[in-house]
Design a protein around this motif. Structure first.
Motif, PDB file in Angstrom:
ATOM      1  N   ASP A  82       0.861  -1.179   0.000  1.00 55.70           N
ATOM      2  CA  ASP A  82       0.000   0.000   0.000  1.00 55.70           C
ATOM      3  C   ASP A  82       0.897   1.229   0.000  1.00 55.70           C
ATOM      4  OD1 ASP A  82      -2.042   1.828   0.304  1.00 55.70           O
ATOM      5  OD2 ASP A  82      -2.458   1.326   2.394  1.00 55.70           O
ATOM      6  N   GLU A  83       0.723   2.084  -1.001  1.00 53.83           N
ATOM      7  CA  GLU A  83       1.631   3.205  -1.163  1.00 53.83           C
ATOM      8  C   GLU A  83       0.860   4.476  -1.510  1.00 53.83           C
ATOM      9  OE1 GLU A  83       4.481   3.617  -4.796  1.00 53.83           O
ATOM     10  OE2 GLU A  83       5.424   2.293  -3.323  1.00 53.83           O
ATOM     11  N   SER A  91       3.711  26.004  -5.986  1.00 49.76           N
ATOM     12  CA  SER A  91       4.965  26.761  -5.920  1.00 49.76           C
ATOM     13  C   SER A  91       5.533  26.829  -4.496  1.00 49.76           C
ATOM     14  CB  SER A  91       4.763  28.177  -6.464  1.00 49.76           C
ATOM     15  OG  SER A  91       3.794  28.862  -5.690  1.00 49.76           O
ATOM     16  N   ASP A  92       4.679  26.665  -3.480  1.00 50.15           N
ATOM     17  CA  ASP A  92       5.163  26.660  -2.095  1.00 50.15           C
ATOM     18  C   ASP A  92       5.499  25.246  -1.605  1.00 50.15           C
ATOM     19  OD1 ASP A  92       2.618  25.631  -1.892  1.00 50.15           O
ATOM     20  OD2 ASP A  92       2.016  26.889  -0.201  1.00 50.15           O
ATOM     21  N   ASP A  93       5.664  24.309  -2.533  1.00 50.33           N
ATOM     22  CA  ASP A  93       6.027  22.907  -2.267  1.00 50.33           C
ATOM     23  C   ASP A  93       4.941  22.123  -1.540  1.00 50.33           C
ATOM     24  OD1 ASP A  93       8.431  22.998  -3.604  1.00 50.33           O
ATOM     25  OD2 ASP A  93       9.578  23.556  -1.807  1.00 50.33           O
ATOM     26  N   ALA A  94       3.726  22.602  -1.533  1.00 51.41           N
ATOM     27  CA  ALA A  94       2.621  21.857  -0.920  1.00 51.41           C
ATOM     28  C   ALA A  94       2.035  20.900  -1.959  1.00 51.41           C
ATOM     29  CB  ALA A  94       1.541  22.817  -0.436  1.00 51.41           C
ATOM     30  N   VAL A  95       1.785  19.665  -1.534  1.00 54.19           N
ATOM     31  CA  VAL A  95       1.200  18.648  -2.412  1.00 54.19           C
ATOM     32  C   VAL A  95      -0.292  18.928  -2.563  1.00 54.19           C
ATOM     33  CG1 VAL A  95       0.699  16.182  -2.623  1.00 54.19           C
ATOM     34  CG2 VAL A  95       2.917  16.922  -1.763  1.00 54.19           C
ATOM     35  N   THR A  96      -0.785  18.879  -3.791  1.00 51.69           N
ATOM     36  CA  THR A  96      -2.207  19.126  -4.035  1.00 51.69           C
ATOM     37  C   THR A  96      -2.947  17.868  -4.476  1.00 51.69           C
ATOM     38  OG1 THR A  96      -1.772  19.756  -6.336  1.00 51.69           O
ATOM     39  CG2 THR A  96      -1.787  21.523  -4.693  1.00 51.69           C
ATOM     40  N   ARG A  97      -2.202  16.829  -4.803  1.00 54.51           N
ATOM     41  CA  ARG A  97      -2.828  15.598  -5.281  1.00 54.51           C
ATOM     42  C   ARG A  97      -1.978  14.421  -4.838  1.00 54.51           C
ATOM     43  NH1 ARG A  97      -7.494  13.902  -7.154  1.00 54.51           N
ATOM     44  NH2 ARG A  97      -7.435  12.604  -8.979  1.00 54.51           N
ATOM     45  N   GLU A  98      -2.651  13.309  -4.514  1.00 54.05           N
ATOM     46  CA  GLU A  98      -1.955  12.083  -4.137  1.00 54.05           C
ATOM     47  C   GLU A  98      -2.504  10.936  -4.971  1.00 54.05           C
ATOM     48  OE1 GLU A  98      -1.188  12.769   0.633  1.00 54.05           O
ATOM     49  OE2 GLU A  98      -2.977  11.683   0.007  1.00 54.05           O
ATOM     50  N   ARG A  99      -1.678   9.931  -5.135  1.00 54.21           N
ATOM     51  CA  ARG A  99      -2.114   8.684  -5.755  1.00 54.21           C
ATOM     52  C   ARG A  99      -1.875   7.572  -4.747  1.00 54.21           C
ATOM     53  NH1 ARG A  99      -0.052   8.253 -10.979  1.00 54.21           N
ATOM     54  NH2 ARG A  99      -2.141   8.671 -11.721  1.00 54.21           N
ATOM     55  N   ARG A 100      -2.950   6.848  -4.446  1.00 53.04           N
ATOM     56  CA  ARG A 100      -2.832   5.692  -3.544  1.00 53.04           C
ATOM     57  C   ARG A 100      -2.895   4.442  -4.406  1.00 53.04           C
ATOM     58  NH1 ARG A 100      -5.139   5.158   2.455  1.00 53.04           N
ATOM     59  NH2 ARG A 100      -3.690   3.532   3.049  1.00 53.04           N
ATOM     60  N   THR A 101      -1.888   3.598  -4.258  1.00 53.73           N
ATOM     61  CA  THR A 101      -1.794   2.372  -5.042  1.00 53.73           C
ATOM     62  C   THR A 101      -1.797   1.180  -4.098  1.00 53.73           C
ATOM     63  OG1 THR A 101      -0.455   3.547  -6.675  1.00 53.73           O
ATOM     64  CG2 THR A 101      -0.435   1.146  -6.776  1.00 53.73           C
ATOM     65  N   ALA A 120      -0.071 -14.936  -9.003  1.00 51.31           N
ATOM     66  CA  ALA A 120      -0.390 -13.788  -9.852  1.00 51.31           C
ATOM     67  C   ALA A 120      -0.401 -12.509  -9.030  1.00 51.31           C
ATOM     68  CB  ALA A 120      -1.746 -14.010 -10.522  1.00 51.31           C
ATOM     69  N   THR A 121      -0.658 -11.399  -9.712  1.00 54.55           N
ATOM     70  CA  THR A 121      -0.714 -10.099  -9.050  1.00 54.55           C
ATOM     71  C   THR A 121      -1.985  -9.363  -9.457  1.00 54.55           C
ATOM     72  OG1 THR A 121       0.508  -9.020 -10.834  1.00 54.55           O
ATOM     73  CG2 THR A 121       1.791  -9.837  -8.971  1.00 54.55           C
ATOM     74  N   ALA A 122      -2.366  -8.427  -8.627  1.00 54.04           N
ATOM     75  CA  ALA A 122      -3.492  -7.533  -8.907  1.00 54.04           C
ATOM     76  C   ALA A 122      -3.107  -6.168  -8.366  1.00 54.04           C
ATOM     77  CB  ALA A 122      -4.766  -8.034  -8.230  1.00 54.04           C
ATOM     78  N   ALA A 123      -3.589  -5.125  -9.011  1.00 52.91           N
ATOM     79  CA  ALA A 123      -3.262  -3.779  -8.548  1.00 52.91           C
ATOM     80  C   ALA A 123      -4.358  -2.814  -8.950  1.00 52.91           C
ATOM     81  CB  ALA A 123      -1.929  -3.325  -9.127  1.00 52.91           C
ATOM     82  N   GLN A 124      -4.492  -1.783  -8.155  1.00 51.54           N
ATOM     83  CA  GLN A 124      -5.426  -0.713  -8.445  1.00 51.54           C
ATOM     84  C   GLN A 124      -4.918   0.564  -7.810  1.00 51.54           C
ATOM     85  OE1 GLN A 124      -9.546  -1.765  -7.602  1.00 51.54           O
ATOM     86  NE2 GLN A 124     -10.015  -1.145  -9.658  1.00 51.54           N
ATOM     87  N   ASP A 125      -5.283   1.699  -8.412  1.00 56.58           N
ATOM     88  CA  ASP A 125      -4.885   2.963  -7.805  1.00 56.58           C
ATOM     89  C   ASP A 125      -6.030   3.955  -7.867  1.00 56.58           C
ATOM     90  OD1 ASP A 125      -4.883   3.698 -10.448  1.00 56.58           O
ATOM     91  OD2 ASP A 125      -2.877   4.519 -10.462  1.00 56.58           O
ATOM     92  N   ALA A 126      -5.907   4.984  -7.024  1.00 55.12           N
ATOM     93  CA  ALA A 126      -6.939   6.020  -6.949  1.00 55.12           C
ATOM     94  C   ALA A 126      -6.262   7.362  -6.726  1.00 55.12           C
ATOM     95  CB  ALA A 126      -7.897   5.737  -5.797  1.00 55.12           C
ATOM     96  N   GLY A 127      -6.835   8.391  -7.320  1.00 60.10           N
ATOM     97  CA  GLY A 127      -6.350   9.750  -7.105  1.00 60.10           C
ATOM     98  C   GLY A 127      -7.095  10.391  -5.951  1.00 60.10           C
ATOM     99  N   ILE A 128      -6.370  11.187  -5.184  1.00 56.70           N
ATOM    100  CA  ILE A 128      -6.943  11.836  -4.001  1.00 56.70           C
ATOM    101  C   ILE A 128      -6.568  13.316  -4.038  1.00 56.70           C
ATOM    102  CG2 ILE A 128      -6.951  11.910  -1.473  1.00 56.70           C
ATOM    103  CD1 ILE A 128      -5.855   8.950  -1.636  1.00 56.70           C
TER     104      ILE A 128
END
Length: 174
Positions: A82-83, A91-101, A120-128
């Motif tokens: 989980d990542e 511009s102030d180095d603040a994160v505005t979006r994340e991806r959770r995988t 086997a493997t499975a994976a999914q991701d979501a934007g936050i």
């Protein structure tokens, strides 16, 4: 015009019937795939994401038993990664979006012999979206994890069901 359309529909229906496709869950709970899926126990998975994925898997694999396994012949071992990665930096180095995988490596194991039947493997991701409220961001991350766990469980069950439909996981001697 109608006769031509009717002829085309009839021809496509006949061609589709002969293509070898068949329902994965033929015969419902009494079918081969349903029997194999009901005979799978899900080993405990580490962490909160593991708890979510394990519950989702048990709900899907053994719906008639309420997730309580008759499954003793096969075991599903799952390891998760989980990542959360930040991107969309201002511009102030603040994160505005994340991806959770959420990635899963899973193995279907024959309990009696210890043989790995499927690996086997499975994976999914979501934007936050990262917002000003820390609580809202944490709630969004948690909700994303719940969706990801459900999606990964769906992928695993679908792959195991296809494996079972091809004769994998059937008890020897049947």
């Amino acid at each position: 015009m109608r006769i031509l359309l009717l002829s085309a529909l009839t021809a496509s229906a006949l061609a589709l019937g002969g293509c070898g496709l068949r329902p994965l869950y033929a015969e419902g709970n009494k079918g081969e795939v349903a029997r194999v899926l009901a005979d799978i126990d899900v080993a405990p998975i580490e962490g909160h994401s593991g708890w979510l994925v394990r519950n989702a898997l048990r709900d899907r694999l053994q719906p008639t038993q309420g997730g309580e396994g008759a499954g003793s012949r096969l075991r599903l071992d799952v390891r998760l990664q989980d990542e959360i990665t930040g991107f969309g930096v201002r511009s102030d180095d603040a994160v505005t979006r994340e991806r959770r995988t959420l990635r899963a490596r899973y193995q279907l194991v024959d309990v009696a012999s210890g043989a790995v039947l499927l690996d086997a493997t499975a994976a999914q991701d979501a934007g936050i979206d990262v917002v000003g409220s820390e609580y809202a961001t944490i709630a969004a991350e948690s909700t994303a994890l719940e969706r990801l766990a459900s999606g990964v469980a769906d992928q695993i069950v679908a792959r195991v069901a296809v494996f079972a439909s091809r004769g994998g996981g059937a008890p020897q001697g049947q």
